[in-house]
Design a protein around this motif. Sequence first.
Motif, PDB file in Angstrom:
ATOM      1  N   VAL A  88       4.458   0.767  -2.899  1.00  0.00           N
ATOM      2  CA  VAL A  88       3.682  -0.479  -2.889  1.00  0.00           C
ATOM      3  C   VAL A  88       3.061  -0.724  -4.257  1.00  0.00           C
ATOM      4  CG1 VAL A  88       1.644  -1.609  -1.908  1.00  0.00           C
ATOM      5  CG2 VAL A  88       3.266  -0.433  -0.411  1.00  0.00           C
ATOM      6  N   ASN A  92       3.849  -3.890  -6.763  1.00  0.00           N
ATOM      7  CA  ASN A  92       2.808  -4.787  -7.274  1.00  0.00           C
ATOM      8  C   ASN A  92       2.868  -4.915  -8.791  1.00  0.00           C
ATOM      9  OD1 ASN A  92       1.777  -5.399  -4.748  1.00  0.00           O
ATOM     10  ND2 ASN A  92       0.324  -3.680  -4.761  1.00  0.00           N
ATOM     11  N   LEU A  95       0.839  -6.719  -2.630  1.00  0.00           N
ATOM     12  CA  LEU A  95       0.999  -6.126  -1.302  1.00  0.00           C
ATOM     13  C   LEU A  95      -0.144  -5.156  -1.045  1.00  0.00           C
ATOM     14  CD1 LEU A  95       4.836  -5.289  -1.301  1.00  0.00           C
ATOM     15  CD2 LEU A  95       3.697  -7.315  -0.374  1.00  0.00           C
ATOM     16  N   TYR A 125      -1.731  -2.380   2.277  1.00  0.00           N
ATOM     17  CA  TYR A 125      -1.162  -1.540   3.339  1.00  0.00           C
ATOM     18  C   TYR A 125      -2.251  -1.005   4.244  1.00  0.00           C
ATOM     19  CZ  TYR A 125      -2.439   2.127  -0.043  1.00  0.00           C
ATOM     20  OH  TYR A 125      -3.108   2.935  -0.937  1.00  0.00           O
ATOM     21  N   VAL A 152      10.049  -0.601   1.298  1.00  0.00           N
ATOM     22  CA  VAL A 152       9.012  -1.362   0.592  1.00  0.00           C
ATOM     23  C   VAL A 152       9.647  -2.404  -0.325  1.00  0.00           C
ATOM     24  CG1 VAL A 152       7.107  -1.186  -1.059  1.00  0.00           C
ATOM     25  CG2 VAL A 152       7.375   0.537   0.750  1.00  0.00           C
ATOM     26  N   ALA A 172       9.112  -6.418  -0.321  1.00  0.00           N
ATOM     27  CA  ALA A 172       8.629  -7.108  -1.525  1.00  0.00           C
ATOM     28  C   ALA A 172       9.538  -8.276  -1.895  1.00  0.00           C
ATOM     29  CB  ALA A 172       8.535  -6.109  -2.679  1.00  0.00           C
TER      30      ALA A 172
END
Length: 928
Positions: free
Chosen positions: A82, A86, A98, A100, A400, A404
Amino acid sequence: MAPMGDVLHLLVILSLLEKGNAKVGDFKAAGATAPGDIIIGGLFPIHEGVEESPNISAPHEPQCARFNMDGFTQALAMIHAVESANRSPVLTTLGISLGYRIHDSCSDVTTALRASADFTQDPTTDCGGGANTSNSSPPIMAVIGASSSEISISVARQLNLKLIPQISYASTAIILSDKNRFPAFLRTVPSDVYQTQAMVQLLSDSKWTWVGVVTTDGDYGRSALDSFVSQATASGICVAFKEILPNSLTSPDSESAISQAAATLLRNPNVKVVVSFAKPTQMMYLYQKLRSLGSGLGERVWVASDSWSSSKEVLGEMDLPDIGNVVGFSFKRGNLAPFHRYLMNLSDNDVIGNNSFLKEFYSLPNRSENSGVLSSSTVPAEILINNSHVNLVFNVEMAVSAIAHAVADICSKKDCKTPGTVQPWQVLGALKDSCFELEGKSYSFDQKGDINLGYDVTLWRSVRGVINVHDVAAEYHPINNSFSYTSGNTKNLTDLRDVVSVCSPSCEPGKFKKFAQGQHTCCYECINCTENHYSNNTDMDQCLSCDTKREWSLEGSSGCTHKTLEFFSWQDGFAVALLTLAALGIVLVLLVGALFLHHHQTPVVRAAGGPLSQIILLSLVGSFVSAVFFVGHPSSLQCKVRQVLFGLSFTLCVSCILVKSLKILLAFQLNPDRKDVLRRLYQPYAIICLCVALQVLTCTLWLVLQSPREKATVFTTTVLAECDEGSQVAFGVMLCYIAVLALVCFACAFKGRKLPQKYNEARFITFSMLLYLMSWLIFVPVYVTTSGKYLPAVEMVVILISNYGILSCHFFPKCYVILFKKEHNTKSAFMKNVYDYSRKGITDSSSVSEISVSQTEGYRISHPYSISSPSFFMSPPPVEPTAPQNYWSVDQNIQSIDTVTHCTVVDHGVFVTGQLTRPHHLRRSMSL
């Protein structure tokens, strides 16, 4: 109607939501969180299980137990992925990020459902129906997890209520590919269909046909078991036993199930290969139990599924040689260098506020590295690196990255910073349609929501006590169901093929497998193929039949042998000898014919029949030629020619001899009336044509109605090419007809056997016909009782005997006289021989014979001959008064006969036909 399992799962979900009027704050808190514009949920097995309470009186949250280093590492992989997303241009260009919320499933379905309730709760309303906007959490747009298929199946049913996309990084159960039941489920790993397919292919390539299966009692284990058994059975692989271990090791019957599985393995020593879909802890306890029973595991090959193929903790305190060889199937791996750098940079500051899992990790009590917990002298990052599964980390990173890219596709068309703008089902649609990149490669989900990259086949190694479970020996390609071996490891993996895991040894070529009723198809008895059957491969279920018309085989043969084609060939020694005799006969006939033509005016040639002798010689040539057609591979034309040619040729020969024999019959006919009738009927060439015509009719009917033809008679090891005579009746009629003619010749000539010795045709005819009849009488029983390739030789021998008999009896004596006794081949010598024979006949007679001289047509004798020997006076026979007669006796003046055209003996007299030249030089015919 929904399946019973679906109903139970929904009841559990509803009970969690309704019992006790639970509120949002009462849900299990997330263990790791991070803010963002789009929130992703995470579900990982941070703990290995839950502590069971003996007495449950009210709903409660069980306590998780046994920190799981592998699950924690996978959660860190999601956090790292993540953060990397980003920072990537995919999201930074859109100005979004993002976040979580990661929960611990505790490897328990109920706990996972309790955690997943947080993913589906309405952020604007609590469960009681009141508004709670101040403390509400952002909605979850997608969920990554879980690891276990059983947990993923349960969570997927709950997430389906709001079509929240769920991407699993390790759940491989086949049922999850059913989009009708799990429309929002996706995964970055292939289905177990491909894993079991790869396992079956490995077993087939290694010729391991007798295997055992150990699996776990759950959706994943039973689904994998069913898929493996069906594919193995289709490939001829038999499952000797199936041991199902409880899904939870805390259940009361777990210890007995492991003991039973260990006992089953001990009872099946021939099962050298075991396929396992169990969990790592279950395999560890199973190995410990087998070791406690004193079982030697070093000879076995363990085929590990993705659930434990990278978990070296199953060894416990044992070394790799203690359990044998482990061949694992794991997911494709990526580059872990960035993740390892992330782990090396972890610090205690990350514990603050948003990651209770990391805090628990640092607070673990001191234990050894092998058990997965820290010691005082060990760096935490190194522990995490050693427990990071390469394949699972890569699968989490793909999940992930897929989210994304899907979010980027949506946010490029709308403002995603406003809450409520993006809905989970929109993210689900974008995930199915998007194609994302990771480490320079493009990936996308197929129609079943899977990413099928194949498998890495690992071979566990122990080098100086260090276990390496990530050594890739081969790669499996599901597209063509094949393996490609990596450089340097091919030999090590193929060496395992020396391990023999079969119920029965392979049946060698020449044998087939005989199965016993009620047993596995891999357990059989090898039986030799019977005669005229064969098997040319190993382990054939049945023997193949030889083409018995052309092939044969002994019992237990691995192939058919072509039958030997037999016939009376040109290379056969016996055939060469007979052909030599036939060729010699043709040469002799031609030589005799030339000799007779050269001396055709001599008394010997004229006495032999003159032109008839040439016809006889010509027919003998045809008869000799017919013998040649009895040699060689028979054809239908050859079969027809050889019999017809012989029949017509020899009929012509015997017909000519019959004409000569009929002259003898005329000499015996003393009755003048009957003699005149016979003389008028005696037409030599007409008789020959009539006799031959009858044989032509017989052969024509034979050829038209049922002609001879080629025939192949099949025996055990040979094929006899021979002629089928077609109609045996016609064949017999042809031979009998010739025999009748020969018998008539013999009967006629036998009466004239006392002619003068030098010119005795009757004796030669008698002997040649007797030789012919005897040879053919012998031929009949021999021909009927003889079979095989030498049957044509029997008839060929008889033909040659008949031909040489006629040639020897009719022509060789005359050739001898012509060539070596030329003084006997004169008119004077011939007359003297007749005179001597007549005097001998008179001396031996008791009465006086008469010689009648009859006047020939158109001539009359005006002067009687003088008779010098009165004692040889013959009284005249009675004649008509108008016919003037002259009576005379025969003495040396017999020389007055200029040419003798016929002479034969009639008891006490001689019948001579000739021309007189003295005393008046009259040329007339007379009978003496």
